[in-house]
Motif scaffolding. Structure first.
Motif, PDB file in Angstrom:
ATOM      1  N   LYS A 147      -4.350   9.561  -7.506  1.00 32.58           N
ATOM      2  CA  LYS A 147      -5.739   9.729  -7.064  1.00 32.58           C
ATOM      3  C   LYS A 147      -5.845  10.093  -5.579  1.00 32.58           C
ATOM      4  O   LYS A 147      -6.928  10.424  -5.110  1.00 32.58           O
ATOM      5  N   LEU A 148      -4.732  10.022  -4.863  1.00 31.99           N
ATOM      6  CA  LEU A 148      -4.759  10.400  -3.450  1.00 31.99           C
ATOM      7  C   LEU A 148      -4.868  11.919  -3.315  1.00 31.99           C
ATOM      8  O   LEU A 148      -4.351  12.655  -4.165  1.00 31.99           O
ATOM      9  N   TRP A 152      -7.491  -3.820 -13.165  1.00 32.49           N
ATOM     10  CA  TRP A 152      -6.489  -4.590 -12.426  1.00 32.49           C
ATOM     11  C   TRP A 152      -6.208  -5.909 -13.131  1.00 32.49           C
ATOM     12  O   TRP A 152      -7.125  -6.620 -13.540  1.00 32.49           O
ATOM     13  N   HIS A 198      -1.830  13.479   1.136  1.00 28.30           N
ATOM     14  CA  HIS A 198      -1.510  12.096   1.453  1.00 28.30           C
ATOM     15  C   HIS A 198      -0.489  11.480   0.504  1.00 28.30           C
ATOM     16  O   HIS A 198      -0.077  10.332   0.680  1.00 28.30           O
ATOM     17  N   LYS A 213       0.827  -1.202   0.000  1.00 27.16           N
ATOM     18  CA  LYS A 213       0.000   0.000   0.000  1.00 27.16           C
ATOM     19  C   LYS A 213       0.862   1.253   0.000  1.00 27.16           C
ATOM     20  O   LYS A 213       2.020   1.235   0.407  1.00 27.16           O
ATOM     21  N   ASP A 262      -3.345   4.601   2.315  1.00 27.17           N
ATOM     22  CA  ASP A 262      -4.193   3.460   2.690  1.00 27.17           C
ATOM     23  C   ASP A 262      -4.716   2.712   1.464  1.00 27.17           C
ATOM     24  O   ASP A 262      -5.670   1.962   1.555  1.00 27.17           O
ATOM     25  N   LYS A 263      -4.065   2.900   0.323  1.00 28.24           N
ATOM     26  CA  LYS A 263      -4.525   2.303  -0.939  1.00 28.24           C
ATOM     27  C   LYS A 263      -3.539   1.247  -1.450  1.00 28.24           C
ATOM     28  O   LYS A 263      -2.332   1.470  -1.485  1.00 28.24           O
ATOM     29  N   LYS A 276      -2.596  -2.407 -11.029  1.00 31.78           N
ATOM     30  CA  LYS A 276      -3.525  -1.589 -11.807  1.00 31.78           C
ATOM     31  C   LYS A 276      -2.890  -1.455 -13.183  1.00 31.78           C
ATOM     32  O   LYS A 276      -1.894  -0.773 -13.364  1.00 31.78           O
ATOM     33  N   PHE A 313      -1.522  -0.828  -4.137  1.00 29.57           N
ATOM     34  CA  PHE A 313      -1.047  -0.690  -5.513  1.00 29.57           C
ATOM     35  C   PHE A 313      -0.454  -1.984  -6.048  1.00 29.57           C
ATOM     36  O   PHE A 313      -0.200  -2.101  -7.242  1.00 29.57           O
ATOM     37  N   VAL A 328      -2.329   4.930  -8.593  1.00 30.53           N
ATOM     38  CA  VAL A 328      -2.940   4.956  -7.264  1.00 30.53           C
ATOM     39  C   VAL A 328      -2.580   6.247  -6.531  1.00 30.53           C
ATOM     40  O   VAL A 328      -3.456   6.922  -5.978  1.00 30.53           O
TER      41      VAL A 328
END
Length: 117
Positions: free
Chosen positions: A105-106, A77, A110, A30, A33-34, A47, A36, A102
């Motif tokens: 897009k934060l 994905w 962050h 990650k 909190d995403k 992705k 990848f 990813v």
């Protein structure tokens, strides 16, 4: 490239950290909190593109070593086989692209320092 080498590479991305929310043998990687990268013994889930159409290019180039990920594949994905026909440098580029997609897009607050260099 094996899964431990892939994990080390993923963790070298700025702000990357391992998590194991489902108790699998290998972690997901990650940023913030995403996720990848999804690691497995013989593959890495990434992705593959901003859209399913872009991600499908992997399926066309490597039909035996790239597949749509279950459940989240419709969002672009793919699973890419390690130690298959996909060259290591292309696997690393796929991880980098997944990371970029990813992180982009934060919310800016962050995003880790150095993520776009």
């Amino acid at each position: 490239m094996d899964v431990s080498e892939m994990e080390a590479y993923c963790l070298s991305r700025p702000g990357a950290w391992p998590d194991n929310p489902w108790g699998h043998e290998h972690p997901v990687i990650k940023v913030a909190d995403k996720i990848f990268a999804f690691l497995a013994a013989g593959s890495v889930g990434v992705k593959g593109g901003a859209t399913r159409d872009v991600a499908d290019e992997w399926l066309q180039r490597y039909p035996d070593d790239a597949s749509v990920m279950a459940y989240i594949g419709r969002s672009g994905w793919n699973n890419l086989a390690l130690r298959g026909a996909i060259p290591d440098d292309e696997l690393l580029e796929a991880v980098d692209e997944s990371y970029r997609l990813v992180v982009a897009k934060l919310p800016k607050k962050h995003r880790p320092a150095g993520w776009d260099s």
